[in-house]
Scaffold this active site. Structure first.
Site, PDB file in Angstrom:
ATOM      1  N   GLY A  77      29.695   0.355  57.466  1.00 42.23           N
ATOM      2  CA  GLY A  77      29.562  -0.809  56.576  1.00 42.23           C
ATOM      3  C   GLY A  77      28.130  -1.070  56.157  1.00 42.23           C
ATOM      4  N   SER A  91      38.581   7.443  68.324  1.00 42.26           N
ATOM      5  CA  SER A  91      37.182   7.573  67.941  1.00 42.26           C
ATOM      6  C   SER A  91      36.358   7.449  69.225  1.00 42.26           C
ATOM      7  CB  SER A  91      36.831   6.441  66.976  1.00 42.26           C
ATOM      8  OG  SER A  91      35.472   6.156  67.042  1.00 42.26           O
ATOM      9  N   GLU A 150      40.782   3.947  48.531  1.00 41.15           N
ATOM     10  CA  GLU A 150      40.033   2.682  48.426  1.00 41.15           C
ATOM     11  C   GLU A 150      40.740   1.718  47.477  1.00 41.15           C
ATOM     12  OE1 GLU A 150      37.294   1.779  50.009  1.00 41.15           O
ATOM     13  OE2 GLU A 150      36.625   3.682  50.865  1.00 41.15           O
ATOM     14  N   ASP A 175      30.901   7.600  45.553  1.00 40.56           N
ATOM     15  CA  ASP A 175      30.718   7.947  46.969  1.00 40.56           C
ATOM     16  C   ASP A 175      31.510   9.201  47.333  1.00 40.56           C
ATOM     17  OD1 ASP A 175      29.531   5.522  46.772  1.00 40.56           O
ATOM     18  OD2 ASP A 175      30.924   4.463  48.083  1.00 40.56           O
ATOM     19  N   ASP A 214      29.254   2.947  38.309  1.00 40.33           N
ATOM     20  CA  ASP A 214      30.254   4.031  38.346  1.00 40.33           C
ATOM     21  C   ASP A 214      31.641   3.523  37.996  1.00 40.33           C
ATOM     22  OD1 ASP A 214      30.680   2.696  40.806  1.00 40.33           O
ATOM     23  OD2 ASP A 214      31.177   4.556  41.866  1.00 40.33           O
ATOM     24  N   HIS A 223      26.278   0.184  40.751  1.00 36.73           N
ATOM     25  CA  HIS A 223      27.337  -0.646  40.185  1.00 36.73           C
ATOM     26  C   HIS A 223      27.651  -0.269  38.746  1.00 36.73           C
ATOM     27  CE1 HIS A 223      28.352  -3.482  43.375  1.00 36.73           C
ATOM     28  NE2 HIS A 223      27.095  -3.337  43.770  1.00 36.73           N
TER      29      HIS A 223
HETATM   30  C1  GLA Z   1      30.169   1.235  46.587  1.00 43.61           C
HETATM   31  C2  GLA Z   1      31.321   1.849  45.825  1.00 43.61           C
HETATM   32  C3  GLA Z   1      30.817   2.798  44.719  1.00 43.61           C
HETATM   33  C4  GLA Z   1      29.753   2.119  43.843  1.00 43.61           C
HETATM   34  C5  GLA Z   1      28.683   1.442  44.710  1.00 43.61           C
HETATM   35  C6  GLA Z   1      27.728   0.630  43.879  1.00 43.61           C
HETATM   36  O1  GLA Z   1      29.486   2.195  47.311  1.00 43.61           O
HETATM   37  O2  GLA Z   1      32.178   2.562  46.678  1.00 43.61           O
HETATM   38  O3  GLA Z   1      31.903   3.250  43.951  1.00 43.61           O
HETATM   39  O4  GLA Z   1      30.328   1.220  42.949  1.00 43.61           O
HETATM   40  O5  GLA Z   1      29.262   0.594  45.694  1.00 43.61           O
HETATM   41  O6  GLA Z   1      27.029   1.447  43.004  1.00 43.61           O
END
Ligand code: GLA
Length: 399
Positions: free
Chosen positions: A131, A75, A169, A181, A44, A42
């Protein structure tokens, strides 16, 4: 990876032909890894340092161009078929489920110059749990981005592809996530962790040499949807705290504050905005410090020290940032009790999903059994355990 030694790709090809039939056009394949975040959670979206690695669970796509202007998504996991017209309406539509990730990517790549003159059909298969905090959605965005760019000869590098995935996103799906990510999946390397500075996008690889330990993914098997979670709420809290702190100190991001700067400002922040905001910032600032130290520990192959930082990170995410939840806490506390485990923490966004643990390779079976048992007793869910390896980022597979 190639088609002959990857059974799943062979199966994907067979399934593709049974769904779509034969054609003279070539079927192309791409695979995207999942990612774990070793530490740096949390932050980034707060200009922090993060230390993820792409890992050997894969989402794969087979794609073939069509002669007409139809776009078809399928899928193997679902009966649903999504059909669109190349120049038709590809805007976000709640009902369209995973097709939104693909349509978002397609539209944003077109904005960047991708030219698709024909339709296409594709089939997705994945062993990345959906998820669950190990980036099933970024894997889908990036795998599709990679394969569609390849199919229409559009040149785009990994960093730009990652930025496009993040845009999907943020702007298409409304999740105000950071870039970790997508970056990790685009730029990941076998046996390496990636130390990424999210304020500048500078990065370096650090060998992920964990012998005799393994990094174990512990899936709580309680999925969640981030767009329905408190993720955006946390981001807003950080923005509010930053706006307040910028009146006191010349900073661009929360993670620009040192731990000692924070201590001087903590009281003022708590009395003006509330104690909760001080805790949120404390997490960001201390997590940034832990990432720096963890990167050093990894470089020095001091896994025990790395494990300590992982534990501290989990507790900070639990008490200060409040994103762990009952299931991830149960996994964490059961894991750290085990002798074979030298550190554990939730990974990814939290609010259930997955955690990771550093576990001695000889103790893995026992670890999984005992932690699994305790977890089920406490939560009623059945966890799954997977000893992962850092693997290469997303790629088109030559067959
Ligand atoms: C998700 C978001 C990332 C990051 C993480 C927490 O995976 O996509 O950008 O903020 O949560 O670190």
């Amino acid at each position: 990876m190639n088609l002959t030694d990857d059974i799943q790709l062979q199966e994907l090809k067979n399934a593709f032909i049974s769904f779509y039939g034969n054609s003279e056009e070539k079927i192309i394949f791409a695979a995207s890894p999942a990612r774990i975040n070793i530490i740096g959670e949390h932050i980034d979206y707060n200009g922090g340092l993060v230390l993820p690695a792409s890992v050997n669970l894969y989402l794969r796509i087979a794609l073939r161009k069509r002669r007409d202007k139809k776009i078809i998504y399928r899928s193997v996991k679902s009966e649903k078929v999504f059909e669109f017209e190349l120049d038709g309406n590809l805007a976000f539509d709640e009902e369209k489920d995973y097709a939104n990730y693909l349509n978002g990517m397609f539209l944003f790549l077109k904005e960047r110059g991708l030219k698709a003159d024909t339709g296409f059909e594709l089939l997705i298969t994945s062993d990345i749990p959906q998820g669950s905090g190990i980036s099933s959605s970024a894997a889908l965005e990036l795998c599709f981005g990679k394969i569609i760019s390849h199919a229409f000869d559009f040149e785009i590098n990994g960093v730009e592809l990652a930025k496009t995935g993040r845009r999907v996103e943020n702007e298409f799906l409304g999740l105000k996530s950071g870039i970790m990510d997508q970056f990790s999946i685009a730029m990941g390397k076998k046996n390496q962790a990636l130390l990424l500075d999210t304020s500048s996008l500078e990065y370096e690889y650090i060998p992920l040499e964990t012998e005799p330990y393994r990094i174990v993914i512990m899936n709580s098997n309680k999925p969640r949807k981030l767009t329905e979670s408190k993720y955006n709420e946390r981001k807003e809290e950080c923005e509010k705290a930053l706006a307040f702190l910028q009146k006191e100190k010349d900073i661009n991001f929360l993670c620009d504050l040192s731990v000692s700067d924070f201590k001087k400002l903590e009281q003022g922040l708590a009395s003006n905005l509330g104690e909760k905001f001080a805790r949120r910032v404390r997490h960001c600032v201390t997590e940034m410090d832990r990432v720096r130290r963890s990167a050093e520990a990894l470089k020095n192959k001091d896994l025990k020290l790395l494990g300590d930082y992982l534990n501290q990170s989990h507790l900070s995410l639990k008490d200060d940032y409040e994103v762990t939840g009952k299931e991830l806490d149960a996994l964490f506390f059961a894991a750290v009790k085990e002798k074979s485990c030298i550190g554990a923490r939730m990974t990814g966004a939290g609010f259930s999903g997955c955690a990771i643990a550093i576990v001695h390779k000889d103790g893995f079976e026992d670890f999984a059994e005992r932690v699994g048992k305790e977890y089920t007793e406490q939560t009623g869910f059945t966890a799954s355990f997977f000893a992962c390896q850092a693997s290469d980022g997303v790629s088109v597979i030559s067959v």
